[in-house]
Design a protein around this motif. Sequence first.
Motif, PDB file in Angstrom:
ATOM      1  N   ARG A  44       0.804  -1.108  -0.048  1.00 55.14           N
ATOM      2  CA  ARG A  44       0.058   0.140   0.034  1.00 55.14           C
ATOM      3  C   ARG A  44       0.967   1.303   0.092  1.00 55.14           C
ATOM      4  O   ARG A  44       0.428   2.295   0.472  1.00 55.14           O
ATOM      5  CB  ARG A  44      -0.842   0.047   1.157  1.00 55.14           C
ATOM      6  CG  ARG A  44      -1.930   0.910   1.323  1.00 55.14           C
ATOM      7  CD  ARG A  44      -2.874   0.699   2.218  1.00 55.14           C
ATOM      8  NE  ARG A  44      -3.084  -0.804   2.137  1.00 55.14           N
ATOM      9  CZ  ARG A  44      -4.155  -1.107   1.574  1.00 55.14           C
ATOM     10  NH1 ARG A  44      -5.071  -0.521   0.953  1.00 55.14           N
ATOM     11  NH2 ARG A  44      -4.603  -2.659   1.690  1.00 55.14           N
ATOM     12  N   ARG A  45       2.090   1.074  -0.497  1.00 52.48           N
ATOM     13  CA  ARG A  45       3.184   2.175  -0.453  1.00 52.48           C
ATOM     14  C   ARG A  45       3.529   2.499  -1.891  1.00 52.48           C
ATOM     15  O   ARG A  45       4.804   2.290  -1.967  1.00 52.48           O
ATOM     16  CB  ARG A  45       4.476   1.906   0.514  1.00 52.48           C
ATOM     17  CG  ARG A  45       4.073   2.287   1.719  1.00 52.48           C
ATOM     18  CD  ARG A  45       4.268   3.826   1.741  1.00 52.48           C
ATOM     19  NE  ARG A  45       4.659   4.407   3.146  1.00 52.48           N
ATOM     20  CZ  ARG A  45       5.858   5.026   3.288  1.00 52.48           C
ATOM     21  NH1 ARG A  45       6.476   5.121   2.125  1.00 52.48           N
ATOM     22  NH2 ARG A  45       6.234   5.666   4.503  1.00 52.48           N
ATOM     23  N   PRO A  46       2.748   3.009  -2.750  1.00 50.12           N
ATOM     24  CA  PRO A  46       2.784   3.117  -4.105  1.00 50.12           C
ATOM     25  C   PRO A  46       4.181   4.377  -4.081  1.00 50.12           C
ATOM     26  O   PRO A  46       5.202   3.872  -4.571  1.00 50.12           O
ATOM     27  CB  PRO A  46       1.782   4.012  -4.707  1.00 50.12           C
ATOM     28  CG  PRO A  46       0.776   4.272  -3.644  1.00 50.12           C
ATOM     29  CD  PRO A  46       1.298   3.587  -2.293  1.00 50.12           C
ATOM     30  N   ALA A  47       3.916   5.461  -3.812  1.00 54.60           N
ATOM     31  CA  ALA A  47       5.122   6.638  -3.710  1.00 54.60           C
ATOM     32  C   ALA A  47       5.822   6.645  -4.928  1.00 54.60           C
ATOM     33  O   ALA A  47       6.256   7.584  -5.358  1.00 54.60           O
ATOM     34  CB  ALA A  47       6.125   6.055  -2.801  1.00 54.60           C
ATOM     35  N   GLY A  48       6.167   5.502  -5.756  1.00 56.04           N
ATOM     36  CA  GLY A  48       6.828   5.722  -6.898  1.00 56.04           C
ATOM     37  C   GLY A  48       6.152   6.606  -7.981  1.00 56.04           C
ATOM     38  O   GLY A  48       5.043   6.843  -7.866  1.00 56.04           O
ATOM     39  N   LYS A  49       6.963   7.070  -8.710  1.00 57.79           N
ATOM     40  CA  LYS A  49       6.297   8.161  -9.702  1.00 57.79           C
ATOM     41  C   LYS A  49       5.442   7.594 -10.806  1.00 57.79           C
ATOM     42  O   LYS A  49       5.783   7.142 -11.747  1.00 57.79           O
ATOM     43  CB  LYS A  49       7.323   8.893 -10.526  1.00 57.79           C
ATOM     44  CG  LYS A  49       6.706   9.861 -11.424  1.00 57.79           C
ATOM     45  CD  LYS A  49       8.124  10.876 -11.904  1.00 57.79           C
ATOM     46  CE  LYS A  49       7.708  10.431 -13.591  1.00 57.79           C
ATOM     47  NZ  LYS A  49       9.262  11.011 -14.365  1.00 57.79           N
TER      48      LYS A  49
ATOM     49  N   GLU B 121      13.834  11.094  -5.369  1.00 54.21           N
ATOM     50  CA  GLU B 121      13.536  10.158  -6.373  1.00 54.21           C
ATOM     51  C   GLU B 121      13.758   8.641  -5.881  1.00 54.21           C
ATOM     52  O   GLU B 121      12.769   7.754  -6.030  1.00 54.21           O
ATOM     53  CB  GLU B 121      14.609  10.174  -7.533  1.00 54.21           C
ATOM     54  CG  GLU B 121      13.840   9.736  -8.686  1.00 54.21           C
ATOM     55  CD  GLU B 121      15.027  10.224  -9.935  1.00 54.21           C
ATOM     56  OE1 GLU B 121      14.495  11.335 -10.464  1.00 54.21           O
ATOM     57  OE2 GLU B 121      15.840   9.662 -10.443  1.00 54.21           O
ATOM     58  N   LEU B 122      14.956   8.306  -5.087  1.00 57.56           N
ATOM     59  CA  LEU B 122      15.366   6.963  -4.650  1.00 57.56           C
ATOM     60  C   LEU B 122      14.207   6.519  -3.403  1.00 57.56           C
ATOM     61  O   LEU B 122      13.721   5.456  -3.294  1.00 57.56           O
ATOM     62  CB  LEU B 122      16.382   6.981  -4.302  1.00 57.56           C
ATOM     63  CG  LEU B 122      17.709   6.908  -5.410  1.00 57.56           C
ATOM     64  CD1 LEU B 122      19.099   7.222  -4.859  1.00 57.56           C
ATOM     65  CD2 LEU B 122      17.529   5.902  -6.266  1.00 57.56           C
ATOM     66  N   GLU B 123      13.939   7.714  -2.681  1.00 56.77           N
ATOM     67  CA  GLU B 123      12.979   7.332  -1.666  1.00 56.77           C
ATOM     68  C   GLU B 123      11.459   7.063  -2.326  1.00 56.77           C
ATOM     69  O   GLU B 123      10.783   5.952  -1.864  1.00 56.77           O
ATOM     70  CB  GLU B 123      12.701   8.468  -0.756  1.00 56.77           C
ATOM     71  CG  GLU B 123      11.868   8.358   0.306  1.00 56.77           C
ATOM     72  CD  GLU B 123      11.184   9.693   0.986  1.00 56.77           C
ATOM     73  OE1 GLU B 123      11.864  10.780   0.431  1.00 56.77           O
ATOM     74  OE2 GLU B 123      10.531   9.617   2.090  1.00 56.77           O
TER      75      GLU B 123
END
Lengths: 123, 123
Positions: A118-123, B66-68
Amino acid sequence: MGLPLRKSKVDAPPPICPLTECMSLLRGAWAPNVIWYLSAGPRRFGELRHDIPRISARVLSARLRELEGKGLIGRRVLATSPPSVEYTLTALGHELIPAIKAIVEVGTKLKAQVHTKRRPAGK
Amino acid sequence: MGLPLRKSKVDAPPPICPLTECMSLLRGAWAPNVIWYLSAGPRRFGELRHDIPRISARVLSARLRELEGKGLIGRRVLATSPPSVEYTLTALGHELIPAIKAIVEVGTKLKAQVHTKRRPAGK
DNA sequence: CAGGATCCTAATCGATACTG
DNA sequence: CAGTATCGATTAGGATCCTG
Protein backbone atom coordinates in the motif's frame (compact mmCIF):
# COMPACT_ATOMS: atom_id res chain seq x y z
CA MET A 1 26.20 24.25 15.19
CA GLY A 2 24.59 20.88 14.99
CA LEU A 3 25.98 17.42 14.63
CA PRO A 4 29.56 16.75 13.58
CA LEU A 5 30.05 14.95 10.29
CA ARG A 6 30.77 11.27 10.82
CA LYS A 7 33.45 9.68 8.73
CA SER A 8 32.13 7.45 5.97
CA LYS A 9 32.28 3.81 6.92
CA VAL A 10 32.17 2.54 3.36
CA ASP A 11 35.29 0.56 2.63
CA ALA A 12 37.57 2.31 0.22
CA PRO A 13 37.46 -0.05 -2.81
CA PRO A 14 35.48 2.17 -5.18
CA PRO A 15 36.26 5.60 -3.71
CA ILE A 16 33.65 7.53 -5.67
CA CYS A 17 35.54 8.83 -8.66
CA PRO A 18 36.09 5.30 -9.98
CA LEU A 19 32.47 4.55 -9.28
CA THR A 20 31.15 7.41 -11.33
CA GLU A 21 33.67 6.69 -14.02
CA CYS A 22 32.77 3.02 -14.19
CA MET A 23 29.07 3.71 -14.22
CA SER A 24 29.63 5.76 -17.34
CA LEU A 25 30.27 2.45 -19.07
CA LEU A 26 26.54 2.17 -19.36
CA ARG A 27 26.09 5.83 -20.09
CA GLY A 28 22.97 6.80 -21.88
CA ALA A 29 19.66 5.04 -21.79
CA TRP A 30 20.46 2.64 -24.59
CA ALA A 31 23.89 1.22 -23.88
CA PRO A 32 22.50 -1.53 -21.65
CA ASN A 33 20.06 -2.53 -24.37
CA VAL A 34 22.78 -2.71 -26.99
CA ILE A 35 24.88 -4.91 -24.75
CA TRP A 36 21.91 -7.06 -23.89
CA TYR A 37 20.96 -7.71 -27.49
CA LEU A 38 24.51 -8.56 -28.40
CA SER A 39 24.74 -11.08 -25.58
CA ALA A 40 23.25 -13.85 -27.70
CA GLY A 41 25.69 -13.46 -30.57
CA PRO A 42 26.74 -11.17 -33.44
CA ARG A 43 24.17 -8.70 -34.64
CA ARG A 44 24.07 -6.24 -37.50
CA PHE A 45 23.29 -2.55 -37.32
CA GLY A 46 19.86 -2.89 -38.83
CA GLU A 47 19.06 -5.84 -36.61
CA LEU A 48 19.90 -3.88 -33.49
CA ARG A 49 17.77 -1.05 -34.74
CA HIS A 50 14.93 -3.48 -35.10
CA ASP A 51 15.61 -4.99 -31.67
CA ILE A 52 15.40 -1.61 -30.01
CA PRO A 53 12.51 0.12 -31.79
CA ARG A 54 12.72 3.43 -29.98
CA ILE A 55 16.37 4.02 -30.76
CA SER A 56 17.32 6.33 -33.60
CA ALA A 57 20.10 5.52 -36.07
CA ARG A 58 22.04 8.46 -34.79
CA VAL A 59 22.05 7.35 -31.18
CA LEU A 60 22.61 3.70 -31.99
CA SER A 61 25.59 4.67 -34.09
CA ALA A 62 26.94 6.87 -31.32
CA ARG A 63 26.56 4.16 -28.66
CA LEU A 64 28.13 1.52 -30.86
CA ARG A 65 31.15 3.67 -31.55
CA GLU A 66 31.42 4.55 -27.91
CA LEU A 67 31.20 0.97 -26.69
CA GLU A 68 33.62 -0.12 -29.38
CA GLY A 69 36.06 2.53 -28.28
CA LYS A 70 35.83 1.24 -24.74
CA GLY A 71 36.55 -2.29 -25.85
CA LEU A 72 33.18 -3.69 -24.88
CA ILE A 73 32.08 -4.60 -28.39
CA GLY A 74 33.79 -5.51 -31.64
CA ARG A 75 32.96 -4.36 -35.17
CA ARG A 76 33.38 -6.43 -38.33
CA VAL A 77 32.58 -5.33 -41.87
CA LEU A 78 31.09 -8.11 -44.00
CA ALA A 79 31.85 -8.33 -47.73
CA THR A 80 28.25 -8.71 -48.80
CA SER A 81 26.51 -7.16 -51.78
CA PRO A 82 25.02 -4.31 -49.82
CA PRO A 83 27.75 -3.77 -47.27
CA SER A 84 26.77 -4.89 -43.81
CA VAL A 85 28.47 -4.58 -40.46
CA GLU A 86 28.33 -7.04 -37.64
CA TYR A 87 28.82 -6.17 -33.99
CA THR A 88 29.87 -8.61 -31.32
CA LEU A 89 30.27 -8.48 -27.57
CA THR A 90 33.82 -8.84 -26.30
CA ALA A 91 34.70 -10.98 -23.30
CA LEU A 92 34.71 -7.87 -21.17
CA GLY A 93 31.38 -6.83 -22.58
CA HIS A 94 29.91 -10.15 -21.54
CA GLU A 95 30.92 -9.45 -17.97
CA LEU A 96 28.39 -6.64 -17.84
CA ILE A 97 25.49 -9.01 -18.41
CA PRO A 98 25.32 -10.18 -14.77
CA ALA A 99 25.28 -6.57 -13.62
CA ILE A 100 22.44 -5.71 -15.95
CA LYS A 101 20.57 -8.80 -14.83
CA ALA A 102 21.00 -7.81 -11.18
CA ILE A 103 19.54 -4.38 -11.79
CA VAL A 104 16.66 -5.77 -13.79
CA GLU A 105 15.94 -8.20 -10.98
CA VAL A 106 15.66 -5.43 -8.41
CA GLY A 107 13.52 -3.41 -10.76
CA THR A 108 11.19 -6.34 -11.21
CA LYS A 109 10.85 -6.89 -7.47
CA LEU A 110 10.20 -3.21 -7.07
CA LYS A 111 7.33 -3.23 -9.51
CA ALA A 112 5.88 -6.33 -7.87
CA GLN A 113 6.00 -4.60 -4.49
CA VAL A 114 4.30 -1.49 -5.69
CA HIS A 115 1.44 -3.58 -6.95
CA THR A 116 1.26 -5.61 -3.76
CA LYS A 117 1.81 -3.17 -0.93
CA ARG A 118 0.00 0.00 0.00
CA ARG A 119 3.03 2.22 -0.48
CA PRO A 120 3.04 3.29 -4.12
CA ALA A 121 5.13 6.42 -3.64
CA GLY A 122 6.82 5.67 -6.96
CA LYS A 123 6.31 8.10 -9.77
CA MET B 1 18.33 -6.37 -51.42
CA GLY B 2 20.78 -7.58 -48.86
CA LEU B 3 20.59 -9.89 -45.93
CA PRO B 4 17.32 -10.77 -44.22
CA LEU B 5 17.00 -9.74 -40.59
CA ARG B 6 17.65 -12.66 -38.28
CA LYS B 7 15.38 -13.09 -35.31
CA SER B 8 16.95 -12.06 -32.03
CA LYS B 9 18.14 -15.05 -30.08
CA VAL B 10 18.11 -13.31 -26.73
CA ASP B 11 15.74 -15.09 -24.39
CA ALA B 12 12.68 -13.06 -23.58
CA PRO B 13 13.12 -12.37 -19.83
CA PRO B 14 13.89 -8.67 -20.02
CA PRO B 15 12.23 -7.79 -23.34
CA ILE B 16 13.70 -4.31 -23.63
CA CYS B 17 11.04 -2.09 -22.17
CA PRO B 18 11.54 -3.60 -18.70
CA LEU B 19 15.26 -3.35 -19.21
CA THR B 20 15.19 0.33 -19.95
CA GLU B 21 12.71 0.89 -17.19
CA CYS B 22 14.78 -1.00 -14.64
CA MET B 23 17.98 0.68 -15.66
CA SER B 24 16.33 3.98 -14.82
CA LEU B 25 16.60 2.89 -11.20
CA LEU B 26 20.13 4.17 -11.35
CA ARG B 27 19.21 7.10 -13.49
CA GLY B 28 21.56 10.00 -13.41
CA ALA B 29 25.23 9.98 -12.69
CA TRP B 30 24.82 10.27 -8.94
CA ALA B 31 22.22 7.71 -7.94
CA PRO B 32 24.78 4.89 -7.78
CA ASN B 33 26.98 7.01 -5.56
CA VAL B 34 24.16 7.81 -3.18
CA ILE B 35 23.29 4.13 -2.88
CA TRP B 36 26.91 3.20 -2.44
CA TYR B 37 27.50 5.65 0.38
CA LEU B 38 24.36 4.55 2.16
CA SER B 39 25.40 0.91 2.00
CA ALA B 40 27.45 1.19 5.19
CA GLY B 41 24.64 2.61 7.27
CA PRO B 42 22.47 5.70 7.82
CA ARG B 43 23.83 8.96 6.53
CA ARG B 44 22.68 12.56 6.80
CA PHE B 45 22.17 14.99 3.96
CA GLY B 46 25.27 17.00 4.72
CA GLU B 47 27.33 13.87 5.12
CA LEU B 48 26.32 12.62 1.73
CA ARG B 49 27.14 16.00 0.28
CA HIS B 50 30.54 15.70 1.82
CA ASP B 51 30.94 12.12 0.57
CA ILE B 52 30.20 13.15 -2.98
CA PRO B 53 32.02 16.48 -3.37
CA ARG B 54 30.98 17.22 -6.92
CA ILE B 55 27.27 16.88 -6.26
CA SER B 56 25.16 19.99 -5.76
CA ALA B 57 22.51 20.25 -3.05
CA ARG B 58 19.84 20.51 -5.66
CA VAL B 59 20.74 17.30 -7.43
CA LEU B 60 21.40 15.38 -4.22
CA SER B 61 18.01 16.42 -2.97
CA ALA B 62 16.40 15.41 -6.23
CA ARG B 63 18.07 11.98 -6.28
CA LEU B 64 17.21 11.32 -2.64
CA ARG B 65 13.58 12.13 -3.21
CA GLU B 66 13.53 10.04 -6.34
CA LEU B 67 15.14 7.02 -4.70
CA GLU B 68 12.87 7.40 -1.71
CA GLY B 69 9.84 7.45 -3.96
CA LYS B 70 11.02 4.23 -5.56
CA GLY B 71 11.41 2.56 -2.19
CA LEU B 72 15.15 2.14 -2.40
CA ILE B 73 15.98 4.43 0.52
CA GLY B 74 14.23 5.58 3.67
CA ARG B 75 14.12 9.06 5.19
CA ARG B 76 13.98 9.87 8.90
CA VAL B 77 13.86 13.33 10.44
CA LEU B 78 15.89 13.63 13.65
CA ALA B 79 14.72 15.90 16.48
CA THR B 80 18.06 17.64 16.94
CA SER B 81 18.69 21.30 17.62
CA PRO B 82 19.39 22.20 14.01
CA PRO B 83 17.04 19.77 12.33
CA SER B 84 18.85 16.94 10.57
CA VAL B 85 17.62 14.19 8.30
CA GLU B 86 18.98 10.70 8.07
CA TYR B 87 18.75 8.51 5.00
CA THR B 88 19.00 4.74 5.02
CA LEU B 89 19.11 2.05 2.38
CA THR B 90 16.12 -0.27 2.30
CA ALA B 91 16.47 -4.02 1.83
CA LEU B 92 15.69 -3.58 -1.83
CA GLY B 93 18.21 -0.81 -2.09
CA HIS B 94 20.87 -3.11 -0.70
CA GLU B 95 20.21 -5.52 -3.53
CA LEU B 96 21.61 -3.00 -5.97
CA ILE B 97 25.03 -3.09 -4.35
CA PRO B 98 26.12 -6.29 -6.12
CA ALA B 99 25.09 -4.82 -9.45
CA ILE B 100 27.08 -1.68 -8.84
CA LYS B 101 30.03 -3.76 -7.75
CA ALA B 102 29.84 -5.82 -10.92
CA ILE B 103 29.91 -2.74 -13.12
CA VAL B 104 32.77 -1.24 -11.17
CA GLU B 105 34.68 -4.48 -11.55
CA VAL B 106 34.38 -4.42 -15.32
CA GLY B 107 35.32 -0.78 -15.40
CA THR B 108 38.41 -1.50 -13.37
CA LYS B 109 39.46 -4.34 -15.64
CA LEU B 110 38.88 -2.10 -18.60
CA LYS B 111 41.18 0.58 -17.32
CA ALA B 112 43.83 -1.99 -16.49
CA GLN B 113 43.65 -3.33 -20.05
CA VAL B 114 43.99 0.06 -21.63
CA HIS B 115 47.16 0.61 -19.68
CA THR B 116 48.51 -2.84 -20.49
CA LYS B 117 47.62 -3.48 -24.09
CA ARG B 118 48.35 -1.51 -27.20
CA ARG B 119 44.73 -0.93 -28.08
CA PRO B 120 43.74 2.28 -26.29
CA ALA B 121 40.85 3.08 -28.61
CA GLY B 122 39.07 4.60 -25.62
CA LYS B 123 38.24 8.26 -25.66
C1' DC C 1 21.35 21.86 8.58
C1' DA C 2 18.09 20.52 5.08
C1' DG C 3 16.34 21.66 0.86
C1' DG C 4 13.30 24.53 -2.31
C1' DA C 5 13.47 28.34 -6.25
C1' DT C 6 15.66 30.24 -10.28
C1' DC C 7 18.69 30.54 -14.00
C1' DC C 8 21.69 28.51 -17.15
C1' DT C 9 24.96 25.06 -19.40
C1' DA C 10 25.85 20.54 -21.27
C1' DA C 11 24.65 16.00 -22.64
C1' DT C 12 21.29 12.91 -24.72
C1' DC C 13 17.83 11.71 -27.82
C1' DG C 14 14.40 11.58 -31.90
C1' DA C 15 13.16 12.89 -36.56
C1' DT C 16 14.47 13.92 -40.97
C1' DA C 17 17.39 14.22 -44.86
C1' DC C 18 21.38 12.78 -47.17
C1' DT C 19 25.81 9.91 -48.51
C1' DG C 20 28.91 5.74 -49.79
C1' DC D 1 22.53 -1.35 -45.68
C1' DA D 2 25.24 1.46 -42.67
C1' DG D 3 25.91 5.22 -41.36
C1' DT D 4 26.57 10.90 -40.97
C1' DA D 5 24.72 15.85 -40.62
C1' DT D 6 21.64 19.10 -38.85
C1' DC D 7 17.87 20.77 -35.79
C1' DG D 8 15.00 21.00 -32.08
C1' DA D 9 13.08 18.98 -27.68
C1' DT D 10 14.07 16.97 -23.28
C1' DT D 11 16.72 16.45 -19.21
C1' DA D 12 20.52 15.98 -15.85
C1' DG D 13 23.37 18.86 -13.59
C1' DG D 14 25.85 23.14 -11.40
C1' DA D 15 25.73 27.66 -9.13
C1' DT D 16 23.59 30.89 -6.39
C1' DC D 17 20.22 32.74 -3.39
C1' DC D 18 16.89 32.02 0.07
C1' DT D 19 13.82 29.83 3.78
C1' DG D 20 12.26 26.87 7.93
